[in-house]
Design an enzyme around this catalytic site. Structure first.
Site, PDB file in Angstrom:
ATOM      1  N   GLN A 100     -41.178  -6.294  17.485  1.00  0.00           N
ATOM      2  CA  GLN A 100     -39.780  -5.883  17.621  1.00  0.00           C
ATOM      3  C   GLN A 100     -39.592  -5.056  18.898  1.00  0.00           C
ATOM      4  OE1 GLN A 100     -37.907  -2.941  15.026  1.00  0.00           O
ATOM      5  NE2 GLN A 100     -36.244  -4.375  14.608  1.00  0.00           N
ATOM      6  N   TYR A 181     -29.240   1.718  17.793  1.00  0.00           N
ATOM      7  CA  TYR A 181     -30.038   1.961  19.003  1.00  0.00           C
ATOM      8  C   TYR A 181     -29.297   1.359  20.204  1.00  0.00           C
ATOM      9  CZ  TYR A 181     -33.351   3.703  15.681  1.00  0.00           C
ATOM     10  OH  TYR A 181     -33.926   4.453  14.682  1.00  0.00           O
ATOM     11  N   ARG A 229     -32.275  -8.665  15.385  1.00  0.00           N
ATOM     12  CA  ARG A 229     -31.916  -7.869  14.201  1.00  0.00           C
ATOM     13  C   ARG A 229     -30.554  -7.217  14.414  1.00  0.00           C
ATOM     14  NH1 ARG A 229     -35.014  -3.595  10.209  1.00  0.00           N
ATOM     15  NH2 ARG A 229     -34.529  -4.906   8.436  1.00  0.00           N
ATOM     16  N   GLY A 321     -39.085  -3.755   3.392  1.00  0.00           N
ATOM     17  CA  GLY A 321     -39.538  -2.636   4.211  1.00  0.00           C
ATOM     18  C   GLY A 321     -40.340  -1.666   3.380  1.00  0.00           C
ATOM     19  N   ARG A 322     -39.650  -0.771   2.650  1.00  0.00           N
ATOM     20  CA  ARG A 322     -40.345   0.256   1.865  1.00  0.00           C
ATOM     21  C   ARG A 322     -41.410  -0.324   0.938  1.00  0.00           C
ATOM     22  NH1 ARG A 322     -34.768   2.952   0.337  1.00  0.00           N
ATOM     23  NH2 ARG A 322     -34.262   0.751   0.663  1.00  0.00           N
TER      24      ARG A 322
HETATM   25  C1  LIG Z   1     -40.596   4.226   7.254  1.00  0.00           C
HETATM   26  C2  LIG Z   1     -39.558   3.280   7.757  1.00  0.00           C
HETATM   27  C3  LIG Z   1     -39.577   2.867   9.072  1.00  0.00           C
HETATM   28  C4  LIG Z   1     -38.641   1.941   9.560  1.00  0.00           C
HETATM   29  N1  LIG Z   1     -38.741   1.494  10.845  1.00  0.00           N
HETATM   30  C5  LIG Z   1     -37.932   0.489  11.281  1.00  0.00           C
HETATM   31  C6  LIG Z   1     -38.139  -0.103  12.565  1.00  0.00           C
HETATM   32  O1  LIG Z   1     -39.079   0.220  13.302  1.00  0.00           O
HETATM   33  N2  LIG Z   1     -37.267  -1.075  12.946  1.00  0.00           N
HETATM   34  C7  LIG Z   1     -36.233  -1.501  12.152  1.00  0.00           C
HETATM   35  O2  LIG Z   1     -35.473  -2.385  12.551  1.00  0.00           O
HETATM   36  N3  LIG Z   1     -36.039  -0.966  10.915  1.00  0.00           N
HETATM   37  C8  LIG Z   1     -36.881  -0.017  10.469  1.00  0.00           C
HETATM   38  N4  LIG Z   1     -36.730   0.485   9.188  1.00  0.00           N
HETATM   39  C9  LIG Z   1     -35.747  -0.137   8.300  1.00  0.00           C
HETATM   40  C10 LIG Z   1     -36.434  -1.234   7.458  1.00  0.00           C
HETATM   41  O3  LIG Z   1     -36.910  -2.296   8.275  1.00  0.00           O
HETATM   42  C11 LIG Z   1     -35.469  -1.822   6.408  1.00  0.00           C
HETATM   43  O4  LIG Z   1     -34.344  -2.342   7.052  1.00  0.00           O
HETATM   44  C12 LIG Z   1     -35.015  -0.781   5.402  1.00  0.00           C
HETATM   45  O5  LIG Z   1     -36.090   0.006   4.934  1.00  0.00           O
HETATM   46  C13 LIG Z   1     -34.336  -1.451   4.204  1.00  0.00           C
HETATM   47  O6  LIG Z   1     -35.220  -2.393   3.600  1.00  0.00           O
HETATM   48  P1  LIG Z   1     -36.037  -2.015   2.256  1.00  0.00           P
HETATM   49  O7  LIG Z   1     -34.979  -1.671   1.224  1.00  0.00           O
HETATM   50  O8  LIG Z   1     -36.791  -3.262   1.893  1.00  0.00           O
HETATM   51  O9  LIG Z   1     -36.896  -0.852   2.560  1.00  0.00           O
HETATM   52  C14 LIG Z   1     -37.635   1.438   8.698  1.00  0.00           C
HETATM   53  C15 LIG Z   1     -37.596   1.877   7.368  1.00  0.00           C
HETATM   54  C16 LIG Z   1     -38.552   2.770   6.893  1.00  0.00           C
HETATM   55  C17 LIG Z   1     -38.520   3.169   5.446  1.00  0.00           C
END
Ligand SMILES: Cc1cc2nc3c(=O)[nH]c(=O)nc-3n(C[C@H](O)[C@H](O)[C@H](O)COP(=O)(O)O)c2cc1C
Length: 374
Positions: A100, A181, A229, A321-322
């Site tokens: 990314q 961003y 994204r 993600g999480r």
């Molecule tokens: C610890 C952490 C770091 C993240 N870093 C990024 C990132 O580097 N780039 C991005 O687009 N989203 C990032 N996100 C957002 C996640 O990619 C995702 O969109 C968000 O957690 C919702 O999905 P989930 O409910 O499956 O966690 C991050 C989220 C978390 C919790």
């Protein structure tokens, strides 16, 4: 469940995926002060190679792009070398991995910027909230609006980052145009008050992001291995709507993106990490149907929800993600109905291998094959 359609192989463009599960990009802030990812990051990503596709954490395209301490970059040879070790490990474990590409713009701090200068943005509008610096959290500052003649230099930084990602062996790249961003700071009219050809009309606000898409797809020989994204409905980093007409702005964005033949659009549905509900007036379904390539849904998904979305034809792939923080074998857990573990927040950002590459699978440690360069 073993027969879940989410867990069956699928072909998306030129990519044959083992399943429809995508590891969402996750910033973990474990790189060194030169933006070089640690060796144990190869274990972390290798353990998660059973995902159909891994999208590696947001990675800075240049020193100016940095907005969080200990995040990786892709501008130096040392960074490329470390990333190539990670990519080799994912490939040795039959996985696919995209990088990314990130420029944080105003979501940064002078402590993280070359020469301690203020961060840059479309316009000089201070974000709410705080920045993660090496000395802890510090309030955001008012950024400096980029001069018109500085923008080609940033596009060139994206070009170099895309070239370096290719050099490192990645299977493709994802352009980060979400979560307010830099690219989204240009797209949305609440953060873009420019009066030059990069501000004002929707066409003008999309000009810089589309120049970036052009540069990156040029490097990768078209859009087949490039995704983007977006987060049309997110309100982060504050609580207020970030565009006066998201449907018109993002509709035009998607129409323009269709011209590049991108592999996928990866949408954060709702408010990132908070709710899948879009603020009133944001028609995510209409935006989804406007895009001609594959669609990755994200935000608060479960296997059950993903199955419903797939059955309704609302998404092709599903990113988590999480759930990927503490479950390297998430696919296995979905297949067997095993419980999904939660990572305490203390492990999310910063630290070493602990709470990062040492989470066991449901049947004990997840083995990783390491392949050394030939
Ligand atoms: C610890 C952490 C770091 C993240 N870093 C990024 C990132 O580097 N780039 C991005 O687009 N989203 C990032 N996100 C957002 C996640 O990619 C995702 O969109 C968000 O957690 C919702 O999905 P989930 O409910 O499956 O966690 C991050 C989220 C978390 C919790």
């Amino acid at each position: 469940m073993p027969n879940s359609p989410i867990l069956q192989p699928v072909t998306i463009g030129a990519l044959n995926l083992k399943n429809r599960i995508v590891m969402a990009p996750l910033t973990r802030s474990r790189s060194d002060n030169d933006g070089v990812p640690p060796d144990f990051a190869a274990d972390y990503y290798g353990q998660r190679a059973s995902a159909g596709l891994i999208i590696a954490e947001a990675t800075n395209i240049s020193p100016q792009a940095v907005g969080y301490a200990y995040t990786p970059g892709i501008w130096s040879d040392a960074q490329v070398e470390s990333w190539s070790r990670i990519v080799r490990t994912v490939h040795a474990n039959d996985g696919l991995i995209f990088l990314q590409l990130w420029h944080t713009g105003r979501i940064s701090h002078p402590d993280l910027q070359p020469g301690g200068k203020p961060p840059v943005s479309a316009s000089a509008i201070k974000p709410e909230g705080t920045a993660f610096t090496r000395e802890g959290m510090k309030p955001h500052v008012t950024p400096r609006a980029l001069e018109t003649d500085e923008i080609p230099g940033i596009v060139a930084d994206y070009r170099r980052a895309a070239e370096n990602a290719k050099r490192a062996g990645f299977d493709g790249v994802e352009i980060h145009s979400a979560n307010n961003y830099l690219l989204e700071q240009f797209v949305r009219d609440s953060t873009n008050r420019r009066t030059d050809r990069y501000g004002g009309s929707i066409e003008n606000r999309l000009r810089f992001p589309l120049e970036v898409v052009q540069a990156v797809t040029d490097v990768w020989g078209g859009g087949e291995r490039v995704g983007i994204r977006i987060s049309p409905a997110t309100t982060q980093p504050g609580e207020t709507p970030l565009d006066s007409d998201p449907n018109a702005t993002y509709g035009a964005y998607i129409d323009a993106l269709n011209g590049f033949g991108l592999l996928y659009v990866h949408a954060i549905e709702g408010v990132t990490q908070q709710t899948r509900d879009a603020p009133e007036g944001v028609d995510l379904a209409a935006l989804r149907h406007r895009f001609k390539g594959a669609y990755i849904g994200n935000n608060g998904l479960t296997l059950d929800l993903a199955e419903k979305e797939l059955a309704a034809g609302r998404a092709d792939l599903f990113s988590f993600g999480r759930p990927y923080l503490a479950n390297p074998d998430l696919v296995e857990r979905f297949a067997t109905g095993a419980p999904v573990a939660e990572a305490p927040k203390a492990y999310w950002y910063g630290g070493g291998a602990n709470g990062y590459s040492d989470w066991p699978g449901i049947n004990g440690p997840v083995p990783v094959r390491r392949r050394e360069p030939v």
